[in-house]
Design an enzyme around this catalytic site. Structure first.
Site, mmCIF file in Angstrom:
data_model
loop_
_atom_site.group_PDB
_atom_site.id
_atom_site.type_symbol
_atom_site.label_atom_id
_atom_site.label_comp_id
_atom_site.label_asym_id
_atom_site.label_seq_id
_atom_site.Cartn_x
_atom_site.Cartn_y
_atom_site.Cartn_z
ATOM 1 N N ARG A 104 0.846 -1.192 0.000
ATOM 2 C CA ARG A 104 0.000 0.000 0.000
ATOM 3 C C ARG A 104 0.870 1.226 0.000
ATOM 4 O O ARG A 104 1.684 1.413 0.898
ATOM 5 C CB ARG A 104 -0.836 -0.035 1.288
ATOM 6 C CG ARG A 104 -2.244 0.328 1.093
ATOM 7 C CD ARG A 104 -3.076 0.029 2.314
ATOM 8 N NE ARG A 104 -2.613 0.609 3.563
ATOM 9 C CZ ARG A 104 -3.433 1.084 4.488
ATOM 10 N NH1 ARG A 104 -4.730 1.083 4.282
ATOM 11 N NH2 ARG A 104 -2.979 1.540 5.619
ATOM 12 N N THR A 108 -0.923 7.569 -0.990
ATOM 13 C CA THR A 108 -2.206 7.457 -1.708
ATOM 14 C C THR A 108 -3.077 6.337 -1.148
ATOM 15 O O THR A 108 -4.282 6.295 -1.404
ATOM 16 C CB THR A 108 -1.963 7.151 -3.188
ATOM 17 O OG1 THR A 108 -1.357 5.836 -3.294
ATOM 18 C CG2 THR A 108 -1.035 8.170 -3.830
ATOM 19 N N ASP A 200 0.208 -2.555 12.171
ATOM 20 C CA ASP A 200 0.639 -3.041 10.858
ATOM 21 C C ASP A 200 0.912 -4.544 10.938
ATOM 22 O O ASP A 200 1.881 -4.979 11.574
ATOM 23 C CB ASP A 200 1.911 -2.289 10.431
ATOM 24 C CG ASP A 200 2.315 -2.630 9.010
ATOM 25 O OD1 ASP A 200 2.487 -3.836 8.707
ATOM 26 O OD2 ASP A 200 2.452 -1.710 8.189
ATOM 27 N N ASP A 203 4.433 -5.842 9.666
ATOM 28 C CA ASP A 203 5.521 -5.503 10.601
ATOM 29 C C ASP A 203 5.459 -6.367 11.849
ATOM 30 O O ASP A 203 6.490 -6.797 12.371
ATOM 31 C CB ASP A 203 5.441 -4.025 11.001
ATOM 32 C CG ASP A 203 5.993 -3.106 9.917
ATOM 33 O OD1 ASP A 203 6.684 -3.612 9.009
ATOM 34 O OD2 ASP A 203 5.729 -1.893 9.986
HETATM 35 C C1 PRP Z 1 -1.393 -4.402 4.521
HETATM 36 C C2 PRP Z 1 -2.280 -5.613 4.669
HETATM 37 C C3 PRP Z 1 -3.093 -5.582 3.409
HETATM 38 C C4 PRP Z 1 -3.275 -4.102 3.191
HETATM 39 C C5 PRP Z 1 -4.657 -3.728 3.632
HETATM 40 O O1 PRP Z 1 -0.345 -4.666 3.680
HETATM 41 O O2 PRP Z 1 -1.572 -6.796 4.843
HETATM 42 O O3 PRP Z 1 -2.470 -6.193 2.307
HETATM 43 O O4 PRP Z 1 -2.289 -3.431 3.985
HETATM 44 O O5 PRP Z 1 -4.914 -2.401 3.350
HETATM 45 P P1 PRP Z 1 -5.964 -1.951 2.229
HETATM 46 O O6 PRP Z 1 -7.186 -2.755 2.446
HETATM 47 O O7 PRP Z 1 -6.145 -0.504 2.514
HETATM 48 O O8 PRP Z 1 -5.333 -2.181 0.884
HETATM 49 P P2 PRP Z 1 0.852 -3.615 3.435
HETATM 50 O O9 PRP Z 1 0.560 -2.769 2.240
HETATM 51 O O10 PRP Z 1 1.142 -2.878 4.716
HETATM 52 O O11 PRP Z 1 2.049 -4.543 3.016
HETATM 53 P P3 PRP Z 1 2.824 -5.674 3.848
HETATM 54 O O12 PRP Z 1 1.903 -6.829 3.970
HETATM 55 O O13 PRP Z 1 3.983 -5.951 2.977
HETATM 56 O O14 PRP Z 1 3.215 -5.100 5.184
HETATM 57 N N1 URA Z 2 -2.698 -2.659 6.959
HETATM 58 C C1 URA Z 2 -2.357 -3.102 8.200
HETATM 59 O O1 URA Z 2 -1.441 -3.909 8.354
HETATM 60 N N2 URA Z 2 -3.058 -2.613 9.250
HETATM 61 C C2 URA Z 2 -4.067 -1.736 9.103
HETATM 62 O O2 URA Z 2 -4.669 -1.344 10.116
HETATM 63 C C3 URA Z 2 -4.393 -1.288 7.813
HETATM 64 C C4 URA Z 2 -3.699 -1.784 6.757
#
Ligand code: PRP
Ligand code: URA
Length: 209
Positions: A104, A108, A200, A203
């Site tokens: 994400r 944006t 997150d 993380d």
């Molecule tokens: C997080 C989560 C989803 C997304 C959800 O991933 O694991 O994939 O955000 O958010 P959305 O519904 O607004 O798209 P992130 O982009 O943080 O990547 P990561 O899994 O690599 O930490």
């Molecule tokens: N992605 C995450 O990991 N946590 C949130 O709360 C939203 C998006």
């Protein structure tokens, strides 16, 4: 038409409360995400189709039941979705596993694609897309669009925590997809994080920041 299922199993609710705690370290967080995925998988596969099969026990011939058609596929959205794969495979060990890489954009909040590798016959399989978090819905909507572009017709989406905003977006963009949710939270904050949520997920699973 897709349905939205919020899991009410006490073990799932108990474990979701556990992983929300900010003091929980990565090792325990990761283990518990796997356990939740396993329990959710059990619930979300209740309606899989069965077919009759003739088998022979040590005593006699009989008719048993087995899963009908092709086996399943699990597709985690990287990274955080990886945390749910082992739990899914504990329940459905014959499933194939595809990977969709999306992150994400922090400004944006739109998903950015960086990887896609799917089983060659995924269009003939029932595909479970897994990601612990459904926030704005951008990532899951995009991942499912990518699967549909490859011809996949039967898709279910499973997440541990969802925001109402993401659920609405998924229902609008992919009304045919069943959504399985461990806990439906209150709303998103101004940074697109789920409230109360768990922070997150990627993380916390991988110990990064
Ligand atoms: C997080 C989560 C989803 C997304 C959800 O991933 O694991 O994939 O955000 O958010 P959305 O519904 O607004 O798209 P992130 O982009 O943080 O990547 P990561 O899994 O690599 O930490
Ligand atoms: N992605 C995450 O990991 N946590 C949130 O709360 C939203 C998006």
């Amino acid at each position: 038409m897709g349905n939205v299922y919020v899991m009410d199993h006490p073990l799932i609710q108990h474990k979701v409360s556990y992983i929300r705690r900010k003091e929980l370290g990565s090792k325990d967080f990761r283990a518990m995400v796997g356990e939740i995925a396993m329990l959710m998988c059990y619930e979300a596969t209740r309606d899989l189709k069965l077919q009759e099969v003739e088998i022979e026990t040590p005593i006699c011939k009989t008719i048993g039941k087995e899963l009908a058609g092709k086996k399943l596929a699990v597709v985690p959205i990287l990274r955080a979705g990886l945390g749910m794969v082992e739990g899914m495979l504990t329940m459905i060990p014959a499933a194939k596993v595809g990977h969709i890489g999306l992150y994400r954009d922090p400004d944006t909040l739109e998903p950015v694609e960086y990887y896609c590798k799917l089983p060659a016959d995924c269009d003939e399989r029932e595909v479970f897309v897994v990601d612990p978090m459904l926030a704005t819905g951008g990532s899951s909507v995009e991942a499912i669009r990518m699967l549909k572009d490859k011809g996949v017709k039967n898709i279910r989406f499973m997440c541990i925590i969802a925001a109402p905003e993401g659920v609405e977006r998924m229902k609008k963009e992919h009304p045919d997809v069943d959504i399985y949710i461990g806990a439906l939270d209150e709303h998103l904050n101004s940074h697109g994080y789920i409230v109360p949520g768990l922070g997150d997920a990627g993380d916390r699973i991988f110990g990064t920041k």
